[in-house]
Motif scaffolding. Structure first.
Motif, PDB file in Angstrom:
ATOM      1  N   LEU A   1       4.279   2.771   2.571  1.00 21.31           N
ATOM      2  CA  LEU A   1       4.730   1.817   3.588  1.00 21.31           C
ATOM      3  C   LEU A   1       6.198   1.442   3.456  1.00 21.31           C
ATOM      4  O   LEU A   1       6.807   0.990   4.422  1.00 21.31           O
ATOM      5  CB  LEU A   1       3.882   0.535   3.543  1.00 21.31           C
TER       6      LEU A   1
ATOM      7  N   ILE B   1      -2.565  -3.766   3.752  1.00 22.95           N
ATOM      8  CA  ILE B   1      -1.323  -2.998   3.654  1.00 22.95           C
ATOM      9  C   ILE B   1      -0.311  -3.683   2.733  1.00 22.95           C
ATOM     10  O   ILE B   1       0.602  -3.042   2.219  1.00 22.95           O
ATOM     11  CB  ILE B   1      -0.693  -2.736   5.025  1.00 22.95           C
TER      12      ILE B   1
ATOM     13  N   SER C   1       4.393   0.433   9.253  1.00 20.85           N
ATOM     14  CA  SER C   1       2.981   0.058   9.341  1.00 20.85           C
ATOM     15  C   SER C   1       2.210   0.972  10.292  1.00 20.85           C
ATOM     16  O   SER C   1       2.759   1.432  11.292  1.00 20.85           O
ATOM     17  CB  SER C   1       2.864  -1.394   9.820  1.00 20.85           C
TER      18      SER C   1
ATOM     19  N   ASP D   1       0.850  -1.178   0.000  1.00 22.01           N
ATOM     20  CA  ASP D   1       0.000   0.000   0.000  1.00 22.01           C
ATOM     21  C   ASP D   1       0.893   1.238   0.000  1.00 22.01           C
ATOM     22  O   ASP D   1       2.072   1.183   0.379  1.00 22.01           O
ATOM     23  CB  ASP D   1      -0.909  -0.014   1.225  1.00 22.01           C
TER      24      ASP D   1
END
Length: 254
Positions: free
Chosen positions: A142, A210, A185, A139
């Protein structure tokens, strides 16, 4: 020859993860506070809001690639390069950075020494890309660091509606090869939900994934079989991951 003291040996610092050339340290308390910040520092400690840093031992790898501006300090024979191998490579990386929202040029560091990154309050996750079938898609925002043996590419959505209906961009950063990757994260490893698919499908209402295997097909689809059904369910469009692979999800949308 160099020696580093009062970093990992500090009784206020704990090593919480290590994989390949990387280790993650966490500061158990923020000691550099003033009386006006004391209450905020106390509640941050109680709620696990703590500073974390990534340390790279360069002698354990041929090189590491960092997000631009992530380096804080380095000791020993460590040198930075642009990672650019020519005009074509520069244009390709600039285009990839433009469409993925990541920094166009990610500096590479080589040598034999210690490299320490800027502290962050986000959670640092270490993973081996080989455990994801040699390919992982991230994502936006990140990526923090990885071994330079890993290759970067822009991964396009399987359908154009992803950019609008799925509340996502049209492209994501894909990482492939064999090596260790570090992510920043929004939630800790302990709260991540891992879903492993075997020729199956995962549908998520919201921006919760993610990272996912590069082998998975990502589309945005209606939650119901018809527009009326989707409207009646109140869900509308959902992010769909189909195939064989795995997905990391946060417990709430980020």
């Amino acid at each position: 020859m160099y020696q580093i003291s009062n970093l990992t040996s500090n009784d206020d610092v704990r090593t919480i993860a290590a994989l390949g050339p990387f280790s993650v340290i966490e500061y158990q308390r923020d000691l550099s506070v003033s009386p006006t910040d004391a209450a905020n520092a106390y509640f941050c400690q109680m709620m696990n809001v703590r500073k974390r840093q990534l340390i790279c031992e360069m002698g354990k790898t041929s090189g590491v690639t960092l997000q631009a501006g992530a380096m804080q300090w380095m000791a020993g024979n460590v040198n930075a390069t642009t990672g650019i191998k020519g005009v074509g490579d520069f244009l390709g990386k600039a285009m990839r950075g433009k469409v993925t929202g990541e920094s166009a040029i990610k500096p590479e560091y080589v040598g034999d020494g210690t490299l320490v990154l800027e502290p962050t309050y986000r959670y640092l996750l270490l993973l081996n890309v080989g455990d994801w079938g040699g390919s992982i898609v991230l994502d936006d925002g990140l990526f923090l660091a990885c071994e330079s043996t890993l290759k970067h590419k822009a991964v396009m959505r399987s359908n154009l509606s992803s950019a609008v209906g799925g509340n996502e961009g049209l492209f994501n950063l894909g990482i492939s090869g064999q090596g260790v990757l570090c992510l920043e994260s929004p939630c800790p490893q302990e709260e991540l939900v891992e879903v492993t698919l075997q020729n199956d499908v995962l549908k998520i209402d919201g921006n919760m994934a993610i990272a996912w295997s590069g082998s998975l097909e990502f589309t945005v689809e209606r939650s119901g079989k018809s527009l009326i059904g989707s409207a009646a369910s109140g869900e509308g469009l959902v992010n769909v991951y189909r195939g064989t692979g795995k997905v990391w999800m946060t417990p709430v949308a980020h």
